[in-house]
Design a protein around this motif. Sequence first.
Motif, PDB file in Angstrom:
ATOM      1  N   THR A  22      32.836  44.568  44.746  1.00 49.19           N
ATOM      2  CA  THR A  22      34.065  45.108  44.150  1.00 49.19           C
ATOM      3  C   THR A  22      35.224  44.971  45.126  1.00 49.19           C
ATOM      4  OG1 THR A  22      32.773  46.706  42.860  1.00 49.19           O
ATOM      5  CG2 THR A  22      35.121  47.139  43.111  1.00 49.19           C
ATOM      6  N   VAL A  23      34.968  45.260  46.403  1.00 47.12           N
ATOM      7  CA  VAL A  23      35.992  45.093  47.439  1.00 47.12           C
ATOM      8  C   VAL A  23      36.389  43.623  47.549  1.00 47.12           C
ATOM      9  CG1 VAL A  23      36.505  45.357  49.891  1.00 47.12           C
ATOM     10  CG2 VAL A  23      35.168  47.112  48.708  1.00 47.12           C
ATOM     11  N   VAL A  24      35.409  42.743  47.472  1.00 48.50           N
ATOM     12  CA  VAL A  24      35.675  41.299  47.519  1.00 48.50           C
ATOM     13  C   VAL A  24      36.588  40.894  46.368  1.00 48.50           C
ATOM     14  CG1 VAL A  24      34.644  39.004  47.363  1.00 48.50           C
ATOM     15  CG2 VAL A  24      33.499  40.788  48.676  1.00 48.50           C
ATOM     16  N   PHE A  25      36.273  41.369  45.177  1.00 49.87           N
ATOM     17  CA  PHE A  25      37.081  41.048  44.001  1.00 49.87           C
ATOM     18  C   PHE A  25      38.513  41.543  44.175  1.00 49.87           C
ATOM     19  CE2 PHE A  25      38.739  42.363  39.824  1.00 49.87           C
ATOM     20  CZ  PHE A  25      38.719  41.139  39.166  1.00 49.87           C
ATOM     21  N   ILE A  26      38.666  42.752  44.689  1.00 50.82           N
ATOM     22  CA  ILE A  26      40.003  43.305  44.908  1.00 50.82           C
ATOM     23  C   ILE A  26      40.750  42.486  45.954  1.00 50.82           C
ATOM     24  CG2 ILE A  26      41.259  45.314  45.793  1.00 50.82           C
ATOM     25  CD1 ILE A  26      39.050  47.072  44.578  1.00 50.82           C
ATOM     26  N   ALA A  27      40.064  42.070  47.028  1.00 53.51           N
ATOM     27  CA  ALA A  27      40.704  41.290  48.089  1.00 53.51           C
ATOM     28  C   ALA A  27      41.163  39.933  47.562  1.00 53.51           C
ATOM     29  CB  ALA A  27      39.751  41.122  49.269  1.00 53.51           C
ATOM     30  N   PHE A  28      40.317  39.263  46.799  1.00 53.79           N
ATOM     31  CA  PHE A  28      40.716  37.969  46.232  1.00 53.79           C
ATOM     32  C   PHE A  28      41.878  38.141  45.249  1.00 53.79           C
ATOM     33  CE2 PHE A  28      36.505  35.936  47.353  1.00 53.79           C
ATOM     34  CZ  PHE A  28      37.052  34.905  48.088  1.00 53.79           C
ATOM     35  N   THR A  29      41.850  39.212  44.473  1.00 55.19           N
ATOM     36  CA  THR A  29      42.950  39.482  43.551  1.00 55.19           C
ATOM     37  C   THR A  29      44.235  39.760  44.315  1.00 55.19           C
ATOM     38  OG1 THR A  29      41.382  40.419  41.946  1.00 55.19           O
ATOM     39  CG2 THR A  29      43.716  40.914  41.624  1.00 55.19           C
ATOM     40  N   VAL A 180      37.734  26.411  48.457  1.00 56.15           N
ATOM     41  CA  VAL A 180      37.695  26.760  47.038  1.00 56.15           C
ATOM     42  C   VAL A 180      37.948  28.260  46.853  1.00 56.15           C
ATOM     43  CG1 VAL A 180      36.215  24.848  46.337  1.00 56.15           C
ATOM     44  CG2 VAL A 180      35.170  26.959  47.160  1.00 56.15           C
ATOM     45  N   ARG A 181      38.692  28.834  47.775  1.00 60.64           N
ATOM     46  CA  ARG A 181      39.002  30.265  47.656  1.00 60.64           C
ATOM     47  C   ARG A 181      39.829  30.562  46.418  1.00 60.64           C
ATOM     48  NH1 ARG A 181      41.534  31.335  53.485  1.00 60.64           N
ATOM     49  NH2 ARG A 181      42.427  29.289  52.974  1.00 60.64           N
ATOM     50  N   PHE A 182      40.480  29.550  45.854  1.00 62.23           N
ATOM     51  CA  PHE A 182      41.281  29.753  44.655  1.00 62.23           C
ATOM     52  C   PHE A 182      40.434  30.226  43.478  1.00 62.23           C
ATOM     53  CE2 PHE A 182      40.122  25.247  44.908  1.00 62.23           C
ATOM     54  CZ  PHE A 182      39.490  25.056  43.695  1.00 62.23           C
ATOM     55  N   VAL A 183      39.123  29.957  43.504  1.00 59.64           N
ATOM     56  CA  VAL A 183      38.238  30.387  42.423  1.00 59.64           C
ATOM     57  C   VAL A 183      37.493  31.663  42.789  1.00 59.64           C
ATOM     58  CG1 VAL A 183      36.091  29.184  43.065  1.00 59.64           C
ATOM     59  CG2 VAL A 183      36.723  29.359  40.660  1.00 59.64           C
ATOM     60  N   PHE A 236      31.686  26.631  35.624  1.00 59.15           N
ATOM     61  CA  PHE A 236      32.314  27.336  34.503  1.00 59.15           C
ATOM     62  C   PHE A 236      33.662  27.918  34.935  1.00 59.15           C
ATOM     63  CE2 PHE A 236      33.022  31.713  32.954  1.00 59.15           C
ATOM     64  CZ  PHE A 236      33.383  31.434  31.641  1.00 59.15           C
ATOM     65  N   ALA A 237      33.678  28.566  36.109  1.00 59.87           N
ATOM     66  CA  ALA A 237      34.924  29.130  36.614  1.00 59.87           C
ATOM     67  C   ALA A 237      35.970  28.040  36.832  1.00 59.87           C
ATOM     68  CB  ALA A 237      34.659  29.886  37.919  1.00 59.87           C
ATOM     69  N   ARG A 264      49.773  27.645  42.121  1.00 63.14           N
ATOM     70  CA  ARG A 264      50.113  26.624  43.114  1.00 63.14           C
ATOM     71  C   ARG A 264      49.054  26.539  44.212  1.00 63.14           C
ATOM     72  NH1 ARG A 264      56.663  26.767  44.120  1.00 63.14           N
ATOM     73  NH2 ARG A 264      57.250  26.268  41.975  1.00 63.14           N
ATOM     74  N   LEU A 265      48.218  27.559  44.288  1.00 66.10           N
ATOM     75  CA  LEU A 265      47.105  27.527  45.237  1.00 66.10           C
ATOM     76  C   LEU A 265      45.942  26.690  44.707  1.00 66.10           C
ATOM     77  CD1 LEU A 265      46.948  31.317  46.189  1.00 66.10           C
ATOM     78  CD2 LEU A 265      47.964  29.481  47.536  1.00 66.10           C
ATOM     79  N   VAL A 266      45.994  26.347  43.420  1.00 72.63           N
ATOM     80  CA  VAL A 266      44.894  25.655  42.749  1.00 72.63           C
ATOM     81  C   VAL A 266      45.210  24.164  42.671  1.00 72.63           C
ATOM     82  CG1 VAL A 266      43.536  25.538  40.628  1.00 72.63           C
ATOM     83  CG2 VAL A 266      44.457  27.733  41.411  1.00 72.63           C
TER      84      VAL A 266
END
Length: 370
Positions: A22-29, A180-183, A236-237, A264-266
């Motif tokens: 969950t922390v990972v998801f928040i950090a990437f967001t 591939v941090r954009f995904v 898929f992502a 633009r990061l993608v």
Amino acid sequence: MLNDSLARSSELFMYIAALIYTVVFIAFTSDVVANSRVTRRLEGRSEGIAQKPTVKAKIKVGAGAVSDASATANTAADTVRTGGTEQGTGERGMGYKGAAARALEGEVADSAMLYTGVRRPAARIAVVVMVLAALVHTAAVIMRGIAAQRVPWGNMYEFCTTGALMVSAVFLITLIFRDVRFVGTLVSGLVLIMLCAATIGFPTPVGHLKPALQSYWLVIHVSIAVLASGVFTITFAMAVLQLVQTRREQRILNGKSGGWAFMRLVPSAQALENFAFRMNALAFVMWTFTLAAGAIWANHAWGRYWGWDTKEVWTFVIWVVYAAYLHARATRGWAGPRSAWLSIIGYACIIFNFTVVNIFFSGLHSYSGL
């Protein structure tokens, strides 16, 4: 002999892993949000520079000759918009040529997906924390296996938790070679959903395997299926991002705002498609082996290679969809959104096979444990 105490510890570690993801998801967001703000700020500065009048400078040429040179504001604006050499390197607008490719410069990331000098602290934190989450997750899966005295993928709970670990592992391994941090937001979100589905939707006490599963083919067949599913999750992502980026590129080429500044990061839609195609080809080989190994195992267990059981049929359907995807793109020129949609349909079949078929269809493969 079953170890209930260790099994409970495994479940606790699985909850802890879910919290860390969950922390990972928040950090990437947060990385997505932060880069959107930076992009808008740079665009604002770019527009300010573009409005400045042309500045003429006297430059000496040869023996006393004088020439006028114009330092246009567009050059400065492009430098600000692309962030200098950090965001302006590499092949961009892959799949387009000439004016179209130039129009997409600075609007998409490097198609090579190599690391640059761009500072993305939130994404870096997300990767570090994801490594921690994967370690805790691995410990939970191993403890489950030790508690059951077997490989930990004998029911839906165990398959889902191990599958989520494979998704995380494939993503982290890919990060070693490509940026591939954009995904990351999509991948960490999918891992979190899988863990929540396992712990909340498919909780299963530790237990012994059914007689048909007590075979070395369980290790061979299911382990490859889990790994293939992990790779299909990543593609898929990427297919989802490809569809979004395709629409964005078309808007930019039509002179409209691309929107969603973080895109633009993608990389370009074509670069995403090419990378996903290679990964899908690898996963397809593994799924083919899964299908063949399953048939051999069925012959050992039930005395026939194929019996049109629901699980067997849907495993074959998945194989057909991804075979059609690879064939259509490689020989029929099905590039672009059609290719992405085939990849998404294939993954939807995997989800259907794992959830609906396991829960609502009875057959020889009814091992959900629910």
